[in-house]
Design a protein around this motif. Structure first.
Motif, PDB file in Angstrom:
ATOM      1  N   UNK A   1       0.825  -1.326  -0.100  1.00  0.00           N
ATOM      2  CA  UNK A   1      -0.037   0.038  -0.029  1.00  0.00           C
ATOM      3  C   UNK A   1       0.816   1.242   0.017  1.00  0.00           C
ATOM      4  N   UNK A   2       1.838   1.252   0.781  1.00  0.00           N
ATOM      5  CA  UNK A   2       2.946   2.210   0.755  1.00  0.00           C
ATOM      6  C   UNK A   2       3.619   2.638  -0.785  1.00  0.00           C
ATOM      7  N   UNK A   3       3.917   1.856  -1.183  1.00  0.00           N
ATOM      8  CA  UNK A   3       4.423   1.864  -2.407  1.00  0.00           C
ATOM      9  C   UNK A   3       3.394   2.268  -3.483  1.00  0.00           C
ATOM     10  N   UNK A   4       2.394   1.874  -3.341  1.00  0.00           N
ATOM     11  CA  UNK A   4       1.137   2.224  -4.123  1.00  0.00           C
ATOM     12  C   UNK A   4       0.691   3.972  -4.060  1.00  0.00           C
TER      13      UNK A   4
ATOM     14  N   UNK B   1       3.278  11.057  -6.483  1.00  0.00           N
ATOM     15  CA  UNK B   1       4.302  11.350  -7.353  1.00  0.00           C
ATOM     16  C   UNK B   1       5.830  11.691  -6.878  1.00  0.00           C
ATOM     17  N   UNK B   2       5.759  10.817  -5.683  1.00  0.00           N
ATOM     18  CA  UNK B   2       7.126  11.044  -5.016  1.00  0.00           C
ATOM     19  C   UNK B   2       8.188  10.337  -6.053  1.00  0.00           C
ATOM     20  N   UNK B   3       9.076  10.744  -6.298  1.00  0.00           N
ATOM     21  CA  UNK B   3      10.061  10.105  -7.151  1.00  0.00           C
ATOM     22  C   UNK B   3      10.756   8.656  -6.378  1.00  0.00           C
TER      23      UNK B   3
ATOM     24  N   UNK C   1       8.473  17.886  -0.556  1.00  0.00           N
ATOM     25  CA  UNK C   1       8.468  16.461  -0.423  1.00  0.00           C
ATOM     26  C   UNK C   1       7.772  15.748   0.586  1.00  0.00           C
ATOM     27  N   UNK C   2       8.076  16.291   1.863  1.00  0.00           N
ATOM     28  CA  UNK C   2       7.440  16.137   3.082  1.00  0.00           C
ATOM     29  C   UNK C   2       5.964  16.230   3.123  1.00  0.00           C
ATOM     30  N   UNK C   3       5.218  17.198   2.398  1.00  0.00           N
ATOM     31  CA  UNK C   3       3.870  17.526   2.249  1.00  0.00           C
ATOM     32  C   UNK C   3       3.293  16.195   1.234  1.00  0.00           C
ATOM     33  N   UNK C   4       4.032  15.737   0.445  1.00  0.00           N
ATOM     34  CA  UNK C   4       3.772  14.802  -0.571  1.00  0.00           C
ATOM     35  C   UNK C   4       3.709  13.551   0.338  1.00  0.00           C
TER      36      UNK C   4
ATOM     37  N   UNK D   1       3.397  24.533  -4.958  1.00  0.00           N
ATOM     38  CA  UNK D   1       1.959  24.754  -4.817  1.00  0.00           C
ATOM     39  C   UNK D   1       1.055  24.158  -5.962  1.00  0.00           C
ATOM     40  N   UNK D   2       1.523  24.689  -7.299  1.00  0.00           N
ATOM     41  CA  UNK D   2       0.734  24.227  -8.311  1.00  0.00           C
ATOM     42  C   UNK D   2       0.756  22.778  -8.449  1.00  0.00           C
ATOM     43  N   UNK D   3       1.806  22.080  -8.465  1.00  0.00           N
ATOM     44  CA  UNK D   3       1.777  20.834  -8.424  1.00  0.00           C
ATOM     45  C   UNK D   3       0.987  19.990  -7.297  1.00  0.00           C
ATOM     46  N   UNK D   4       1.060  20.537  -6.072  1.00  0.00           N
ATOM     47  CA  UNK D   4       0.412  19.937  -5.019  1.00  0.00           C
ATOM     48  C   UNK D   4      -1.335  20.104  -5.110  1.00  0.00           C
ATOM     49  N   UNK D   5      -1.624  21.443  -5.703  1.00  0.00           N
ATOM     50  CA  UNK D   5      -2.889  21.640  -5.920  1.00  0.00           C
ATOM     51  C   UNK D   5      -3.610  20.619  -7.039  1.00  0.00           C
ATOM     52  N   UNK D   6      -2.759  20.401  -8.263  1.00  0.00           N
ATOM     53  CA  UNK D   6      -3.090  19.639  -9.166  1.00  0.00           C
ATOM     54  C   UNK D   6      -3.258  18.177  -8.673  1.00  0.00           C
ATOM     55  N   UNK D   7      -2.366  17.719  -7.775  1.00  0.00           N
ATOM     56  CA  UNK D   7      -2.659  16.354  -7.016  1.00  0.00           C
ATOM     57  C   UNK D   7      -3.996  16.265  -6.384  1.00  0.00           C
ATOM     58  N   UNK D   8      -4.248  17.270  -5.700  1.00  0.00           N
ATOM     59  CA  UNK D   8      -5.420  17.184  -5.031  1.00  0.00           C
ATOM     60  C   UNK D   8      -6.737  17.142  -5.939  1.00  0.00           C
TER      61      UNK D   8
END
Length: 322
Positions: A116-119, A125-127, A142-145, A173-180
């Motif tokens: 589940x963690x890997x998924x 989108x964490x590399x 990265x910590x927010x992700x 900010x842009x990438x985090x909001x897109x993720x949400x």
């Protein structure tokens, strides 16, 4: 017909004489992104803590996924993922180790927790190169992700994000909001987002609630808030002409007779027209019929910043007058 997933009724919270939240009534629909918008100290975080069952209300009730958050906080926690404004991990552990540990604390077997963690790391989108690096080396973004990956581990029905972009650079900010947005649109997650950043809220939220001094003074989507607040002057049209016009413009009174037009101001080759309805096509037609070369037309629509400032100023004025 929408299905409510968060219901707050008559919710109040006092700390001594200090009123943090005052008689709050709010319903969040299943599958929407709802934004709690207001300055620091407005009562947003206190509202979230009551919704999570982490602090008891002074009065009123909170139901989340059908559970009373005050009487059954554990049931609520099983359904809700919470990301505070600042997330912490065990710095001497890697990202994958942190998530496996948290998964096991939530009752998963080690193998299930790892899978589940890997998924979830892939989902946020964490590399992959950072999976086995200690979190002490992670940037805030990265910590927010990673925090969002942790929130998603238990497959929540709702995720609550309290100032999630605090301290992130514009790209983060842009990438985090897109993720949400992706999680909401593709997985049907309900999102409750608290923020004081107006443009971020406007970018992702289906509806917003504006908080001022512990009170929810209004809620709705941007269009309905604008219509309700700016009734009588909801539209402004800026027209640029090829030729300059003088102060005693001969067609001013004629334009004022056009249905919907309320006010006109002119300067050089520009005319600003305030209307109570969208009559932009009629305005353009008026200028063309009267022999003017129209070089540009812009219609202003009131955004969240205009709405917020208007409500905020109105609320302050009312409090002073009382």
């Amino acid at each position: 017909m929408f299905e409510p997933i968060i219901e707050l009724k008559g919710l109040s919270k006092y700390y001594g004489r200090f009123k943090a939240v005052d008689r709050l009534d709010l319903t969040v629909k299943k599958g929407e992104i709802f934004g709690l918008l207001g300055p620091n100290g407005a009562g947003k975080t206190t509202t979230i803590l009551m919704a999570l069952g982490l602090t008891e209300p002074s009065s009123g009730t909170v139901y989340v996924c059908g559970h009373n958050a005050t009487k059954a906080p554990i049931d609520v926690k099983r359904k809700v993922g919470y990301l505070p404004d600042s997330v912490s991990f065990y710095d001497d552990m890697t990202a994958i180790e942190n998530l496996i540990y948290i998964g096991e604390l939530n009752g998963m077997t080690r193998s299930d927790a790892r899978e589940r963690a890997l998924e979830m790391l892939r989902t946020v989108g964490l590399e992959e190169a950072f999976y086995n690096k200690k979190t002490a080396t992670y940037s805030r973004g990265m910590k927010q992700r990673l925090g969002l990956a942790e929130v998603l581990l238990k497959r929540p029905e709702i995720i609550i994000l309290d100032e999630p972009t605090l301290g992130l650079d514009p790209s983060g900010v842009k990438s985090f909001l897109e993720l949400i947005l992706h999680l909401n649109r593709n997985q049907g997650l309900t999102v409750l987002l608290s923020s004081h950043h107006l443009h971020q809220v406007q970018k992702v939220c289906d509806r917003v609630g504006i908080f001022v001094k512990g009170e929810l003074i209004t809620e709705g989507n941007i269009n309905s808030l604008s219509d309700n607040l700016f009734t009588g002057s909801s539209y402004e049209v800026h027209v640029t002409l090829k030729e300059r016009i003088n102060m005693s413009w001969q067609h001013e009174q004629e334009l004022l007779l056009l249905k919907g037009v309320q006010k006109i101001s002119t300067e050089n080759d520009s005319i600003d027209i305030t209307c109570n309805a969208d009559v932009t096509p009629d305005i353009v037609r008026f200028f063309v019929d009267n022999g003017y070369d129209v070089m540009g037309v812009q219609r202003k629509e009131y955004g969240l910043e205009d709405i917020y400032q208007k409500y905020f100023e109105t609320s302050i004025t009312e409090n002073i007058s009382v």
